[in-house]
Design an enzyme around this catalytic site. Structure first.
Site, PDB file in Angstrom:
ATOM      1  N   GLU A 160       1.017  -0.325  -5.223  1.00 58.51           N
ATOM      2  CA  GLU A 160       0.190   0.603  -5.424  1.00 58.51           C
ATOM      3  C   GLU A 160       1.035   1.734  -5.596  1.00 58.51           C
ATOM      4  O   GLU A 160       1.403   2.421  -4.484  1.00 58.51           O
ATOM      5  CB  GLU A 160      -0.739   0.856  -4.296  1.00 58.51           C
ATOM      6  CG  GLU A 160      -1.884   1.824  -4.682  1.00 58.51           C
ATOM      7  CD  GLU A 160      -2.368   2.505  -3.479  1.00 58.51           C
ATOM      8  OE1 GLU A 160      -3.405   3.173  -3.400  1.00 58.51           O
ATOM      9  OE2 GLU A 160      -1.902   2.429  -2.338  1.00 58.51           O
ATOM     10  N   ASP A 190       0.987  -1.123  -0.062  1.00 57.07           N
ATOM     11  CA  ASP A 190       0.092  -0.010   0.007  1.00 57.07           C
ATOM     12  C   ASP A 190       0.818   1.077   0.170  1.00 57.07           C
ATOM     13  O   ASP A 190       1.922   1.420   0.610  1.00 57.07           O
ATOM     14  CB  ASP A 190      -0.837   0.015   1.152  1.00 57.07           C
ATOM     15  CG  ASP A 190      -1.823   1.193   1.289  1.00 57.07           C
ATOM     16  OD1 ASP A 190      -2.566   1.384   0.473  1.00 57.07           O
ATOM     17  OD2 ASP A 190      -1.570   2.025   2.333  1.00 57.07           O
TER      18      ASP A 190
END
Length: 735
Positions: A466, A413
């Site tokens: 990401e 993330d």
């Protein structure tokens, strides 16, 4: 320092080596050899030392400090003997137990050396709480890193949460504290109490390496033996190791477990891991997804963070059950041919007082300078990636989830926030690197090492970034200068495509480049085309509700959007609810609206996604060459006036092709000719406008022969019936 001064330090709870005072030690009594047994037991009024060897003898201990410090002398004894302590507490409760302060150190010098070096990749097997047997005695071994503490203790129900009762021993200059407590076991609740060297700091902390935790709002760790589960996925793991995922179909169903489905008749509670095994896995399997991607399952205190503010990095959240229950879920996914990916959050952690923040009275895991150590937007803290022990914590954590829970991938993330020192910061609120740039060199080095270590220890496991910027070579190997990720989310593609699809079709011809721009950079990274959870919250509307037009057009547009995603180069990801047309935005606190499947349009949309996934998995041209221009060829991208696009997808065998054509307007395009490379019969493999998908059934009669008519520079051509807001996939069939 004489013994009285040391006893004072024990009583004052500032002694860093309690084993030098407590336990059994040789001494002199009346000029004769003797053994002295010392114990500090606050709340105890009477204590006896009970020998457990062949000498059946009991020694009365003298209370030499009112705070609870006892001393017993075994006269004329030259060797230390095994014993138990028999205590009577102020409330007349009695307890007999083995003294923790008679055991030798457990961690080896080599363990400590590797921890200092930052290369102890199985650190989770040493730090934390472990059910072990030492000298034939069962108990729990505890260890914690707190280099700036003057005292660290294990606290829990077993000692009335009194930090004075079970101080740990410091291991030299390594900053590691350890203690073996006999007769503790699985299920015992505990924390570490850390007394800092500065500012009279005392913190009661959850175990950074704890395997299991209480359900929020409670925050203690729970002793758990994660080694007892018997896995049944050896065949899957062996196959995974040999699989080249870049040339394999990856169609991922992204799930937030507590809001996928709930139990309304039981106060709207979450499903457990075991219940999810029975409901989620068959759903994913039957709809032909290849992988499940879970929003972070690491223990977190705030439901509204969706798991992205973790505290227990080594603990699957206890909201849904035990670690064994989660292992069972993963095991059954593998049994059903489904891979499991989990979101992993090394970018930041929350400030909760029981967590990693200010762990030993100093900025231990985070940066002390807020210009490097704080995420202003999120109110969280940033890891100090330049510190060996912190890097080791994160690297060991990544390996832990693959090693102990058999996960098939980690989606990392907020990588962009790690890469840039000025990420979401105002001028003057960040510190340039040593070369004056805004790149976080320590985080870059960490990410490269993370990918090298994970891929080195576990071939076949994917790492997915990401990353929302144009940082180069995110998904390229580190040995050629890349960050080393397997895959990267294609955020630019997602933004452009959704912007286009939200336009009224009458205006789409002015935005045709939104459809085609991503192909200019499509092969610079190993991309995943995503429609993620971030696109259906914060007033962005659900995927179905984003689509313009009346009800029929909304559903047609969404089928067209999914067909376009699956035809494009790149792997696929779809957030839960999108597959059947959830109307409302995603709400982390409620279930998806499963009642919608009582209605025909939603039933048929789900059937379309099921068939689309099946076609994708079965047809090599749609997945085999995703990351090279050899797998893609435009037929025509220039017909912006009619908002039409056509292209060819190819497998590794260049004769294995799929022709894909798209009509982005509600106007049927009849007898629309496109050029194709070979003649023969073309079977219509998919038509998004088919009646079985709630379409108008405009199509191509299941297939037809190509005309020997030159068109668009190709020797053959097809005269297609392109349905309104529709997609058709056709494949030449050898007869």
């Amino acid at each position: 320092m004489n013994i009285n001064e040391q006893i004072d330090m024990i009583v004052q709870s500032v002694h860093s080596d309690p084993f030098a005072v407590l336990g059994a030690h040789p001494t002199k009594s009346n000029n004769n050899d003797a053994i002295v047994i010392r114990a500090f037991l606050p709340g105890v009024k009477e204590l006896f030392v009970v020998r457990t060897d062949n000498v059946k003898k009991v020694y009365a201990a003298t209370k030499i400090r009112q705070e609870g410090f006892f001393e017993a002398i075994a006269e004329s004894v030259t060797e230390i003997f095994p014993y138990k302590l028999r205590a009577t507490y102020e409330d007349d409760r009695k307890r007999e137990f083995i003294d923790p302060y008679v055991f030798l150190p457990v961690l080896t010098d080599f363990d400590l050396h590797l921890m200092d070096e930052g290369t102890h990749y199985k650190k989770y097997e040493k730090l934390g709480a472990h059910v072990v047997t030492i000298d034939g005695i069962e108990g729990v071994f505890f260890a914690v890193w707190a280099p700036n503490a003057i005292r660290a203790s294990v606290v829990g129900d077993f000692n009335n949460w009194d930090g004075r009762a079970n101080p740990m021993r410091i291991r030299g200059m390594h900053g590691i504290w350890e203690l073996f407590i006999p007769e503790m076991g699985e299920g015992d609740v505990y924390k570490f109490e850390v007394k800092g060297r500065y500012n009279d700091y005392i913190g009661t902390k959850s175990d950074p390496y704890g395997f299991y935790a209480e359900v929020r709002p409670k925050s203690a760790s729970i002793v758990y033996n994660i080694e007892k589960y018997k896995w049944n996925d050896g065949e899957w793991i062996a196959k995974r190791r040999e699989t080249n995922w870049l040339e394999s179909p990856i169609s991922t169903y992204e799930v937030h477990l507590s809001s996928w489905m709930r139990v309304p008749e039981a106060e709207n509670r979450w499903l457990t891991y075991r219940e999810l095994t029975e409901k989620l896995i068959p759903y994913v399997r039957d709809n032909n997804f290849t992988h499940i991607q879970l929003l972070p399952l690491t223990e977190h205190p705030l439901d509204a963070s969706w798991g992205y503010q973790p505290v227990g990095y080594f603990a699957p959240t206890s909201r849904y059950g035990t670690p064994d229950d989660f292992m069972y879920f993963v095991d059954k996914c593998h049994e059903n041919g489904i891979g499991v990916i989990m979101d992993w959050v090394p970018a930041h952690f929350p400030r909760d007082s029981h967590g990693l923040s200010y762990f030993d009275g100093t900025a231990l895991y985070e940066h002390a300078d807020p210009r490097k150590g704080e995420h202003r937007d999120w109110g969280t803290l940033i890891f100090n990636y330049g510190r060996n022990e912190v890097q080791n914590f994160l690297l060991a954590n990544a390996l832990f989830w693959v090693d102990k829970y058999h996960l098939d991938g980690l989606r990392v993330d907020a990588v962009a926030s790690m890469l840039y020192l000025d990420y979401s910061r105002k001028p003057g609120d960040w510190i340039p690197n040593q070369y004056g740039g805004n790149e976080n060199l320590e985080a870059v080095a960490f990410l490269k090492r993370f990918n090298e270590v994970v891929h080195g220890y576990h071939p076949g496991v994917m790492t997915i970034a990401e990353e929302s910027t144009a940082w180069p070579m995110v998904s390229r190997p580190t040995y050629i200068g890349g960050l080393g990720f397997s895959l990267k989310w294609n955020m630019g593609w997602m933004h452009d495509i959704l912007l286009y699809f939200q336009k009224d079709p009458v205006h789409r011809r002015f935005h045709h480049n939104n459809l085609t721009f991503a192909l200019l950079y499509a092969f610079t990274e190993n991309f995943v085309n995503v429609f993620s959870h971030d696109e259906v919250v914060y007033l962005k509307r659900s995927m179905l509700d984003k689509m313009p037009g009346d009800l029929w057009q909304k559903f047609s547009n969404l089928r067209l959007l999914f067909a376009y995603m699956y035809a494009q180069p790149g792997k696929k990801l779809m957030f839960m609810g999108s597959e059947f047309g959830q109307w409302k935005e995603w709400n982390f606190d409620t279930s998806l609206d499963w009642h919608l499947l009582d209605y025909e349009p939603h039933q048929k949309l789900l059937r379309f996604v099921r068939d689309l996934n099946a076609l994708y998995k079965n047809e090599k041209p749609l997945y085999e060459v995703d990351f090279s221009h050899h797998g893609f060829e435009w037929i025509d991208f220039s017909d912006y006036q009619n908002s039409l696009i056509s292209f060819i997808r190819k497998g590794k065998d260049p004769d294995d092709i799929m022709v894909c054509a798209f009509n982005f307007t509600p106007v049927p395009r009849l007898n629309y000719r496109i050029g194709v490379p070979v003649g023969g019969y073309y079977k219509e493999m998919l038509n998004s406008d088919a009646d079985i998908y709630w379409g108008g059934n405009v199509g191509n009669w299941g297939g037809f022969y190509a005309d020997n008519v030159w068109w668009q520079g190709r020797p053959h051509s097809l005269s297609l019936q392109l349905p309104p807001l529709g997609a058709v996939f056709l494949k030449p069939i050898k007869q």
